[in-house]
Design an enzyme around this catalytic site. Structure first.
Site, PDB file in Angstrom:
ATOM      1  N   TYR A   3       1.612  -7.438  16.461  1.00 33.71           N
ATOM      2  CA  TYR A   3       2.090  -6.359  15.581  1.00 33.71           C
ATOM      3  C   TYR A   3       2.666  -5.207  16.419  1.00 33.71           C
ATOM      4  CZ  TYR A   3       1.612  -2.563  12.096  1.00 33.71           C
ATOM      5  OH  TYR A   3       1.810  -1.493  11.257  1.00 33.71           O
ATOM      6  N   ARG A  49       6.363 -10.408  -3.617  1.00 30.96           N
ATOM      7  CA  ARG A  49       5.382 -10.683  -4.668  1.00 30.96           C
ATOM      8  C   ARG A  49       5.761  -9.916  -5.933  1.00 30.96           C
ATOM      9  NH1 ARG A  49      -0.033  -7.163  -3.130  1.00 30.96           N
ATOM     10  NH2 ARG A  49       0.848  -6.072  -1.362  1.00 30.96           N
ATOM     11  N   LYS A  87       6.509  -3.877  16.658  1.00 28.50           N
ATOM     12  CA  LYS A  87       6.881  -2.501  16.302  1.00 28.50           C
ATOM     13  C   LYS A  87       7.615  -1.825  17.470  1.00 28.50           C
ATOM     14  CE  LYS A  87       5.397  -2.038  12.072  1.00 28.50           C
ATOM     15  NZ  LYS A  87       6.342  -1.882  10.962  1.00 28.50           N
ATOM     16  N   GLN A  89       0.822  -1.215   0.000  1.00 27.35           N
ATOM     17  CA  GLN A  89       0.000   0.000   0.000  1.00 27.35           C
ATOM     18  C   GLN A  89       0.861   1.272   0.000  1.00 27.35           C
ATOM     19  OE1 GLN A  89      -2.313   0.864   3.520  1.00 27.35           O
ATOM     20  NE2 GLN A  89      -3.435   2.487   2.497  1.00 27.35           N
TER      21      GLN A  89
HETATM   22  P1  NAD Z   1       1.488  -3.878   2.825  1.00 32.48           P
HETATM   23  O1  NAD Z   1       1.116  -5.169   3.451  1.00 32.48           O
HETATM   24  O2  NAD Z   1       0.527  -3.215   1.918  1.00 32.48           O
HETATM   25  O3  NAD Z   1       2.869  -4.045   2.043  1.00 32.48           O
HETATM   26  C1  NAD Z   1       3.931  -4.808   2.528  1.00 32.48           C
HETATM   27  C2  NAD Z   1       4.671  -5.381   1.347  1.00 32.48           C
HETATM   28  O4  NAD Z   1       5.750  -6.170   1.847  1.00 32.48           O
HETATM   29  C3  NAD Z   1       3.805  -6.309   0.462  1.00 32.48           C
HETATM   30  O5  NAD Z   1       3.848  -5.906  -0.880  1.00 32.48           O
HETATM   31  C4  NAD Z   1       4.426  -7.685   0.675  1.00 32.48           C
HETATM   32  O6  NAD Z   1       4.384  -8.506  -0.485  1.00 32.48           O
HETATM   33  C5  NAD Z   1       5.855  -7.315   1.032  1.00 32.48           C
HETATM   34  N1  NAD Z   1       6.532  -8.392   1.767  1.00 32.48           N
HETATM   35  C6  NAD Z   1       6.000  -9.225   2.689  1.00 32.48           C
HETATM   36  N2  NAD Z   1       6.920 -10.103   3.113  1.00 32.48           N
HETATM   37  C7  NAD Z   1       8.071  -9.817   2.445  1.00 32.48           C
HETATM   38  C8  NAD Z   1       9.367 -10.372   2.454  1.00 32.48           C
HETATM   39  N3  NAD Z   1       9.673 -11.427   3.216  1.00 32.48           N
HETATM   40  N4  NAD Z   1      10.308  -9.814   1.653  1.00 32.48           N
HETATM   41  C9  NAD Z   1      10.007  -8.751   0.853  1.00 32.48           C
HETATM   42  N5  NAD Z   1       8.784  -8.198   0.795  1.00 32.48           N
HETATM   43  C10 NAD Z   1       7.830  -8.724   1.578  1.00 32.48           C
HETATM   44  O7  NAD Z   1       1.904  -2.892   4.010  1.00 32.48           O
HETATM   45  P2  NAD Z   1       1.879  -1.301   4.024  1.00 32.48           P
HETATM   46  O8  NAD Z   1       0.539  -0.872   4.498  1.00 32.48           O
HETATM   47  O9  NAD Z   1       2.416  -0.767   2.759  1.00 32.48           O
HETATM   48  O10 NAD Z   1       2.872  -1.028   5.232  1.00 32.48           O
HETATM   49  C11 NAD Z   1       4.240  -0.735   5.039  1.00 32.48           C
HETATM   50  C12 NAD Z   1       4.879  -0.485   6.394  1.00 32.48           C
HETATM   51  O11 NAD Z   1       4.200   0.605   7.044  1.00 32.48           O
HETATM   52  C13 NAD Z   1       4.780  -1.661   7.373  1.00 32.48           C
HETATM   53  O12 NAD Z   1       5.938  -1.685   8.174  1.00 32.48           O
HETATM   54  C14 NAD Z   1       3.586  -1.304   8.231  1.00 32.48           C
HETATM   55  O13 NAD Z   1       3.660  -1.892   9.492  1.00 32.48           O
HETATM   56  C15 NAD Z   1       3.731   0.202   8.322  1.00 32.48           C
HETATM   57  N6  NAD Z   1       2.460   0.846   8.654  1.00 32.48           N
HETATM   58  C16 NAD Z   1       1.428   0.855   7.768  1.00 32.48           C
HETATM   59  C17 NAD Z   1       0.229   1.480   8.111  1.00 32.48           C
HETATM   60  C18 NAD Z   1      -0.936   1.522   7.172  1.00 32.48           C
HETATM   61  O14 NAD Z   1      -2.006   2.019   7.555  1.00 32.48           O
HETATM   62  N7  NAD Z   1      -0.810   1.032   5.941  1.00 32.48           N
HETATM   63  C19 NAD Z   1       0.108   2.095   9.369  1.00 32.48           C
HETATM   64  C20 NAD Z   1       1.168   2.017  10.262  1.00 32.48           C
HETATM   65  C21 NAD Z   1       2.367   1.416   9.890  1.00 32.48           C
HETATM   66  N1  SER Z   2      -3.005   0.682   9.761  1.00 36.17           N
HETATM   67  C1  SER Z   2      -2.249  -0.198  10.595  1.00 36.17           C
HETATM   68  C2  SER Z   2      -3.070  -1.361  11.030  1.00 36.17           C
HETATM   69  O1  SER Z   2      -4.273  -1.192  11.137  1.00 36.17           O
HETATM   70  C3  SER Z   2      -1.737   0.546  11.804  1.00 36.17           C
HETATM   71  O2  SER Z   2      -0.423   0.197  11.961  1.00 36.17           O
HETATM   72  O3  SER Z   2      -2.522  -2.392  11.251  1.00 36.17           O
END
Ligand code: NAD
Ligand code: SER
Length: 320
Positions: free
Chosen positions: A144, A38, A148, A14
């Protein structure tokens, strides 16, 4: 200016898609290598180099860092809150080992900077609910959140002990239209826009008055780049910065959608994600990010809703 070569790990996710495109705009397409377990997200195709990579395979990661001459790493690969509760071991292993692999390689190679996001999920039921401060009681109850919080201390440790310039912020729930969310508790705030346009109704997995800290993706990308471009002496937090853009409940987001789609209807059927949401703060105090590196959001709920609906409508009109 130092020539940077950036590796984005988890680029098909995302945040990864939009961050990779933004970084390519700044540093040049060929200087930002996208990577993921992926396949490449279609939005990245033709915009720059892509390598298939598993962050858990340290040797393979190390080879890519050397081969591509990488100087900065953005580590986005993780298991998020809702998926993590279904598979705690997987979440712990990926979220911890992935980070340690990157930090170790940074110590051995010429990595100038690392970006690793934490989350509001570090906070637990004993943290203050409203305007949750940077430093407070932090007792996470999800795997999670635990991963973190532990990760934040590893970042601090590698910075203090080995001088690794690793920077981090605790993202709130992120809302976007370009790429799908990856299994979080805040994902309802994305699904609702899609369902409002397609079905004019949405069944929400959280209660109507569940307030959570949120941010629109353009603000999240801006914050990330601002943090990474700030001079090192401005970075006073080496665990992870609180950041926030807005705070709202399912009822409030539904009301904002009704301003555009008057016959939109929301119903509520809370599931296991309600307990996760209830353990998190409703809003965040991000004063230190604002003071240290000038963080300021652009979007509120009203502006985000207008922009989300406009862009999702435009997308649905684009022929395949
Ligand atoms: P996401 O799940 O959309 O994307 C994660 C990506 O990592 C995926 O494309 C997946 O294929 C890839 N992945 C998984 N395992 C892997 C591996 N072993 N090697 C390489 N790639 C791998 O997550 P996101 O929402 O884009 O989140 C990115 C970061 O931001 C994460 O650390 C998440 O905890 C943090 N975060 C996201 C949010 C949110 O609302 N989206 C909020 C807080 C923190
Ligand atoms: N958007 C994230 C979740 O809901 C917050 O880290 O997991």
């Amino acid at each position: 200016m130092l020539k940077e070569k950036i590796l984005v790990i988890g680029a098909s996710g995302q945040i990864g898609v939009e961050l990779t495109l933004a970084l390519r705009n700044i540093y040049g397409n060929n200087n930002v290598v996208a990577s993921d377990l992926r396949e490449q997200n279609p939005l990245l195709e033709g915009t720059g180099p892509y390598v298939s990579l598993d962050v858990m395979n340290k040797e393979m990661l190390h080879v890519q860092v050397i081969r591509q001459g990488i100087t900065q790493i953005y580590l986005l690969a993780a298991i998020l809150s809702a998926t993590g509760e279904k598979n705690p071991n997987l979440a712990w292993n990926l979220n911890m080992q992935g980070l340690l692999n990157v930090l170790d390689i940074a110590c051995e190679e010429q990595i100038h900077k690392i970006y690793w996001p934490s989350s509001i999920a570090v906070f637990g039921p004993t943290s203050p609910k409203v305007n949750c401060p940077q430093q407070t009681i932090i007792e996470p109850v999800t795997v999670y959140g635990i991963s973190k919080y532990a990760g934040e201390f590893w970042c601090n440790y590698y910075h203090k002990r080995y001088g690794v310039d690793v920077r981090s912020m605790r993202y709130p729930g992120l809302i976007s239209y370009k790429s799908a969310p990856g299994g979080g508790t805040t994902d309802y705030a994305i699904e609702i826009y899609h369902e409002a346009l397609e079905e004019k109704k949405y069944e929400c997995f959280l209660n109507p008055n569940t307030y959570l800290p949120m941010m629109y993706m353009p603000d999240a990308i801006k914050a990330t780049i601002q943090l990474m471009e700030a001079p090192a002496d401005k970075i006073t937090i080496r665990t992870s910065y609180n950041v926030s853009g807005m705070s709202f409940s399912p009822q409030e987001i539904a009301d904002s959608i009704k301003q555009h789609i008057p016959d939109f209807k929301i119903s509520y059927k809370p599931d296991y994600r309600q307990a996760i949401a209830d353990s998190w703060p409703q809003s965040i105090d991000d004063t230190i990010a604002r003071q240290d590196w000038g963080w300021k959001e652009k979007y509120n709920l009203k502006e985000m809703t207008a922009d989300m609906l406009k862009n999702l409508q435009l997308e649905s009109k684009i022929p395949e």
